[in-house]
Scaffold this motif. Structure first.
Motif, PDB file in Angstrom:
ATOM      1  N   ALA A  98       0.842  -1.193   0.000  1.00  9.75           N
ATOM      2  CA  ALA A  98       0.000   0.000   0.000  1.00  9.75           C
ATOM      3  C   ALA A  98       0.873   1.237   0.000  1.00  9.75           C
ATOM      4  N   THR A  99       0.358   2.292  -0.566  1.00 11.53           N
ATOM      5  CA  THR A  99       1.021   3.581  -0.506  1.00 11.53           C
ATOM      6  C   THR A  99       0.651   4.218   0.829  1.00 11.53           C
ATOM      7  N   ILE A 100       1.604   4.841   1.500  1.00 15.82           N
ATOM      8  CA  ILE A 100       1.315   5.521   2.763  1.00 15.82           C
ATOM      9  C   ILE A 100       1.251   7.017   2.490  1.00 15.82           C
ATOM     10  N   GLU A 101       0.105   7.630   2.799  1.00 17.27           N
ATOM     11  CA  GLU A 101      -0.102   9.070   2.640  1.00 17.27           C
ATOM     12  C   GLU A 101      -0.645   9.636   3.937  1.00 17.27           C
ATOM     13  N   LYS A 102       0.089  10.528   4.569  1.00 15.72           N
ATOM     14  CA  LYS A 102      -0.376  11.214   5.782  1.00 15.72           C
ATOM     15  C   LYS A 102      -0.953  10.242   6.807  1.00 15.72           C
ATOM     16  N   ASP A 103      -0.173   9.256   7.225  1.00 16.23           N
ATOM     17  CA  ASP A 103      -0.559   8.274   8.241  1.00 16.23           C
ATOM     18  C   ASP A 103      -1.748   7.408   7.835  1.00 16.23           C
ATOM     19  N   LYS A 104      -1.909   7.177   6.533  1.00 14.38           N
ATOM     20  CA  LYS A 104      -2.955   6.270   6.045  1.00 14.38           C
ATOM     21  C   LYS A 104      -2.387   5.408   4.928  1.00 14.38           C
ATOM     22  N   ALA A 105      -2.742   4.114   4.964  1.00 18.87           N
ATOM     23  CA  ALA A 105      -2.420   3.220   3.853  1.00 18.87           C
ATOM     24  C   ALA A 105      -3.507   3.400   2.809  1.00 18.87           C
ATOM     25  N   VAL A 106      -3.140   3.434   1.538  1.00 17.32           N
ATOM     26  CA  VAL A 106      -4.092   3.656   0.457  1.00 17.32           C
ATOM     27  C   VAL A 106      -4.040   2.461  -0.490  1.00 17.32           C
ATOM     28  N   LEU A 107      -5.190   1.830  -0.695  1.00 14.71           N
ATOM     29  CA  LEU A 107      -5.301   0.691  -1.611  1.00 14.71           C
ATOM     30  C   LEU A 107      -6.469   0.924  -2.549  1.00 14.71           C
ATOM     31  N   LYS A 108      -6.295   0.587  -3.817  1.00 16.05           N
ATOM     32  CA  LYS A 108      -7.382   0.688  -4.783  1.00 16.05           C
ATOM     33  C   LYS A 108      -7.941  -0.718  -4.978  1.00 16.05           C
ATOM     34  N   VAL A 109      -9.260  -0.852  -4.818  1.00 15.36           N
ATOM     35  CA  VAL A 109      -9.895  -2.165  -4.918  1.00 15.36           C
ATOM     36  C   VAL A 109     -11.094  -2.110  -5.858  1.00 15.36           C
ATOM     37  N   GLY A 110     -11.429  -3.271  -6.400  1.00 16.81           N
ATOM     38  CA  GLY A 110     -12.595  -3.399  -7.263  1.00 16.81           C
ATOM     39  C   GLY A 110     -13.773  -3.977  -6.499  1.00 16.81           C
ATOM     40  N   SER A 111     -14.778  -4.397  -7.229  1.00 15.40           N
ATOM     41  CA  SER A 111     -15.996  -4.932  -6.644  1.00 15.40           C
ATOM     42  C   SER A 111     -15.707  -6.082  -5.685  1.00 15.40           C
ATOM     43  N   GLY A 112     -16.484  -6.158  -4.603  1.00 18.00           N
ATOM     44  CA  GLY A 112     -16.347  -7.269  -3.662  1.00 18.00           C
ATOM     45  C   GLY A 112     -16.456  -6.821  -2.216  1.00 18.00           C
ATOM     46  N   LYS A 113     -16.231  -7.787  -1.338  1.00 16.49           N
ATOM     47  CA  LYS A 113     -16.226  -7.527   0.103  1.00 16.49           C
ATOM     48  C   LYS A 113     -14.800  -7.722   0.605  1.00 16.49           C
ATOM     49  N   TYR A 114     -14.339  -6.778   1.391  1.00 10.81           N
ATOM     50  CA  TYR A 114     -12.967  -6.803   1.892  1.00 10.81           C
ATOM     51  C   TYR A 114     -12.953  -6.501   3.385  1.00 10.81           C
ATOM     52  N   THR A 115     -12.055  -7.158   4.110  1.00 11.95           N
ATOM     53  CA  THR A 115     -11.798  -6.828   5.501  1.00 11.95           C
ATOM     54  C   THR A 115     -10.309  -6.528   5.614  1.00 11.95           C
ATOM     55  N   PHE A 116     -10.009  -5.313   6.055  1.00  9.16           N
ATOM     56  CA  PHE A 116      -8.632  -4.866   6.241  1.00  9.16           C
ATOM     57  C   PHE A 116      -8.353  -4.812   7.741  1.00  9.16           C
ATOM     58  N   VAL A 117      -7.260  -5.433   8.169  1.00 11.08           N
ATOM     59  CA  VAL A 117      -6.853  -5.389   9.567  1.00 11.08           C
ATOM     60  C   VAL A 117      -5.451  -4.812   9.619  1.00 11.08           C
ATOM     61  N   VAL A 118      -5.304  -3.727  10.356  1.00  6.08           N
ATOM     62  CA  VAL A 118      -4.001  -3.064  10.508  1.00  6.08           C
ATOM     63  C   VAL A 118      -3.564  -3.222  11.959  1.00  6.08           C
ATOM     64  N   SER A 119      -2.366  -3.759  12.153  1.00 10.47           N
ATOM     65  CA  SER A 119      -1.821  -3.890  13.498  1.00 10.47           C
ATOM     66  C   SER A 119      -0.421  -3.322  13.530  1.00 10.47           C
ATOM     67  N   GLU A 120      -0.043  -2.884  14.709  1.00  9.18           N
ATOM     68  CA  GLU A 120       1.284  -2.279  14.893  1.00  9.18           C
ATOM     69  C   GLU A 120       2.278  -3.313  15.315  1.00  9.18           C
TER      70      GLU A 120
END
Length: 120
Positions: A98-120
Motif C-alpha cells: 500500500a502507498t502511505i499518505e499522511k498516516d494512512k495506507a491507500v489501496l485501490k480495490v474493485g468490486s467485492g467484500k474486503y476486511t482490512f486489519v491493521v496492526s502495529e
C-alpha cells in the motif's frame, strides 16, 4: 438544516464514504474513515445506483479493522489508518503493498467484500 450537515458528516466523515469529484453516481469513490476521539466503531451504508456501499470500522488498542463492500462495476480507493511499519491483512492474508499518505495506507480495490486489519 443543521441535521442535514450532521448526517453528511456521519457518512462522509466518520464512515468515510465519498464520491470522487470527477465521477458520477459513485462509479468511483473513496472510503476514508475518520476515527476521532473516543469513538471506537462506526457502520454506514449508502445505496448508490450501482448497489450498496458499506463502510464498517472498529478501533481497538494496537489494531484497526475496516470491512467494506464495493458494488459491481465500481472501484474504490480505501484509506486505512497505518504507519509505514504497520502490518496490513486483506481478507486474512498479507495485503499487497500500500502507498502511505499522511498516516494512512491507500489501496485501490474493485468490486467485492474486503476486511482490512491493521496492526502495529
Amino acid at each position: 438544516f443543521m441535521l442535514g450537515h450532521i448526517m453528511e458528516w456521519f457518512y462522509s466523515g466518520l464512515a468515510g464514504i465519498k464520491q470522487v469529484a470527477s465521477e458520477v453516481a459513485f462509479k468511483e469513490f473513496e472510503i476514508n474513515p475518520q476515527p476521532i476521539g473516543d469513538v471506537t466503531f462506526a457502520r454506514a451504508s449508502y445505496l448508490s445506483p450501482y448497489g450498496k456501499i458499506v463502510s464498517d470500522w472498529k478501533k481497538e488498542p494496537h489494531q484497526f479493522t475496516l470491512s467494506v463492500e464495493i458494488p459491481t462495476n465500481t472501484t474504490a480507493k480505501v484509506y486505512i489508518p497505518a504507519q509505514a511499519n504497520s502490518k496490513i491483512l486483506v481478507n486474512g492474508q498479507l495485503g499487497k503493498t500500500a502507498t502511505i499518505e499522511k498516516d494512512k495506507a491507500v489501496l485501490k480495490v474493485g468490486s467485492g467484500k474486503y476486511t482490512f486489519v491493521v496492526s502495529e
